[in-house]
Design a protein around this motif. Structure first.
Motif, PDB file in Angstrom:
ATOM      1  N   ILE A  40      24.723 -26.955  19.653  1.00  0.00           N
ATOM      2  CA  ILE A  40      26.021 -26.802  20.322  1.00  0.00           C
ATOM      3  C   ILE A  40      27.068 -27.703  19.663  1.00  0.00           C
ATOM      4  N   ARG A  41      26.725 -28.985  19.484  1.00  0.00           N
ATOM      5  CA  ARG A  41      27.669 -29.938  18.881  1.00  0.00           C
ATOM      6  C   ARG A  41      28.061 -29.508  17.470  1.00  0.00           C
ATOM      7  N   TYR A  42      27.071 -29.172  16.655  1.00  0.00           N
ATOM      8  CA  TYR A  42      27.323 -28.804  15.264  1.00  0.00           C
ATOM      9  C   TYR A  42      28.143 -27.516  15.180  1.00  0.00           C
ATOM     10  N   ALA A  43      27.780 -26.528  15.969  1.00  0.00           N
ATOM     11  CA  ALA A  43      28.505 -25.251  15.951  1.00  0.00           C
ATOM     12  C   ALA A  43      29.963 -25.448  16.367  1.00  0.00           C
ATOM     13  N   ASN A  44      30.183 -26.216  17.434  1.00  0.00           N
ATOM     14  CA  ASN A  44      31.550 -26.418  17.919  1.00  0.00           C
ATOM     15  C   ASN A  44      32.385 -27.281  16.983  1.00  0.00           C
ATOM     16  N   ARG A  78      11.894 -27.628  13.537  1.00  0.00           N
ATOM     17  CA  ARG A  78      12.467 -28.808  14.207  1.00  0.00           C
ATOM     18  C   ARG A  78      13.800 -29.250  13.624  1.00  0.00           C
ATOM     19  N   GLY A  79      14.367 -28.460  12.703  1.00  0.00           N
ATOM     20  CA  GLY A  79      15.614 -28.851  12.057  1.00  0.00           C
ATOM     21  C   GLY A  79      16.856 -28.423  12.810  1.00  0.00           C
ATOM     22  N   ASN A  80      17.974 -28.512  12.114  1.00  0.00           N
ATOM     23  CA  ASN A  80      19.273 -28.129  12.644  1.00  0.00           C
ATOM     24  C   ASN A  80      19.353 -26.602  12.637  1.00  0.00           C
ATOM     25  N   LEU A  81      19.508 -26.010  13.789  1.00  0.00           N
ATOM     26  CA  LEU A  81      19.503 -24.552  13.918  1.00  0.00           C
ATOM     27  C   LEU A  81      20.657 -23.891  13.178  1.00  0.00           C
ATOM     28  N   VAL A  82      21.838 -24.491  13.211  1.00  0.00           N
ATOM     29  CA  VAL A  82      22.989 -23.887  12.543  1.00  0.00           C
ATOM     30  C   VAL A  82      22.854 -24.025  11.028  1.00  0.00           C
ATOM     31  N   ALA A  85      20.633 -21.389   9.924  1.00  0.00           N
ATOM     32  CA  ALA A  85      21.316 -20.088   9.937  1.00  0.00           C
ATOM     33  C   ALA A  85      22.200 -19.903   8.709  1.00  0.00           C
ATOM     34  N   GLU A  86      22.652 -21.001   8.128  1.00  0.00           N
ATOM     35  CA  GLU A  86      23.523 -20.952   6.953  1.00  0.00           C
ATOM     36  C   GLU A  86      22.744 -20.733   5.651  1.00  0.00           C
ATOM     37  N   THR A  87      21.420 -20.741   5.708  1.00  0.00           N
ATOM     38  CA  THR A  87      20.594 -20.551   4.518  1.00  0.00           C
ATOM     39  C   THR A  87      20.254 -19.073   4.340  1.00  0.00           C
ATOM     40  N   ALA A  88      19.776 -18.736   3.132  1.00  0.00           N
ATOM     41  CA  ALA A  88      19.338 -17.360   2.873  1.00  0.00           C
ATOM     42  C   ALA A  88      18.187 -16.991   3.798  1.00  0.00           C
ATOM     43  N   ASN A  94      20.657 -15.481  11.893  1.00  0.00           N
ATOM     44  CA  ASN A  94      22.072 -15.736  12.145  1.00  0.00           C
ATOM     45  C   ASN A  94      22.794 -14.458  12.560  1.00  0.00           C
ATOM     46  N   LYS A  95      22.525 -13.382  11.869  1.00  0.00           N
ATOM     47  CA  LYS A  95      23.178 -12.109  12.175  1.00  0.00           C
ATOM     48  C   LYS A  95      22.821 -11.643  13.592  1.00  0.00           C
ATOM     49  N   ILE A  96      21.547 -11.767  13.949  1.00  0.00           N
ATOM     50  CA  ILE A  96      21.098 -11.397  15.296  1.00  0.00           C
ATOM     51  C   ILE A  96      21.841 -12.213  16.349  1.00  0.00           C
ATOM     52  N   CYS A  97      21.913 -13.526  16.112  1.00  0.00           N
ATOM     53  CA  CYS A  97      22.500 -14.418  17.114  1.00  0.00           C
ATOM     54  C   CYS A  97      24.019 -14.329  17.164  1.00  0.00           C
ATOM     55  N   GLU A  98      24.657 -14.049  16.024  1.00  0.00           N
ATOM     56  CA  GLU A  98      26.104 -13.817  16.054  1.00  0.00           C
ATOM     57  C   GLU A  98      26.424 -12.591  16.897  1.00  0.00           C
ATOM     58  N   LYS A  99      25.646 -11.548  16.717  1.00  0.00           N
ATOM     59  CA  LYS A  99      25.866 -10.324  17.505  1.00  0.00           C
ATOM     60  C   LYS A  99      25.595 -10.576  18.984  1.00  0.00           C
ATOM     61  N   HIS A 100      24.489 -11.277  19.281  1.00  0.00           N
ATOM     62  CA  HIS A 100      24.118 -11.573  20.669  1.00  0.00           C
ATOM     63  C   HIS A 100      25.221 -12.374  21.378  1.00  0.00           C
TER      64      HIS A 100
END
Length: 106
Positions: A40-44, A78-82, A85-88, A94-100
């Motif tokens: 949440i913090r990183y995304a925002n 256990r890493g940073n989720l965002v 998502a920014e990796t290949a 990422n695409k699934i979660c952006e749509k969701h």
């Protein structure tokens, strides 16, 4: 009598199953989960629009996105989720979660 008992058991099981799934169709993130909070913090702080309402009732876009990422990544991640998502490797998730979350331009 057996039908009434079977109906009561069915309703109980449906109720218990419904409690395990969050509003957006995903398992609820445990309260205080550090990985989710970091997401949440990183995304925002790195993307615009996270505070906007998402299609998931009661969640903004960052919350819906991070809950999706938390559920869609492997259990042992256990890493940073965002950052993932920014990796290949994380692009599909990422695409699934952006749509969701409604956090897309398409």
């Amino acid at each position: 009598m057996e039908k009434a008992l079977l109906s009561a058991l069915t309703l109980t099981l449906l109720g218990l199953t419904g409690q395990a799934v969050a509003r957006g169709g995903y398992n609820d993130v445990p309260p205080g989960d550090a990985q989710y909070k970091q997401c949440i913090r990183y995304a925002n702080s790195n993307y615009d629009g996270g505070e906007a309402p998402s299609p998931v009732p009661g969640q903004n876009k960052a919350e819906a996105y991070c809950e999706c990422m938390w559920n869609e990544t492997p259990d042992n991640f256990r890493g940073n989720l965002v950052k993932f998502a920014e990796t290949a490797r994380g692009a599909k998730t990422n695409k699934i979660c952006e749509k969701h979350s409604g956090w897309t331009d398409y």
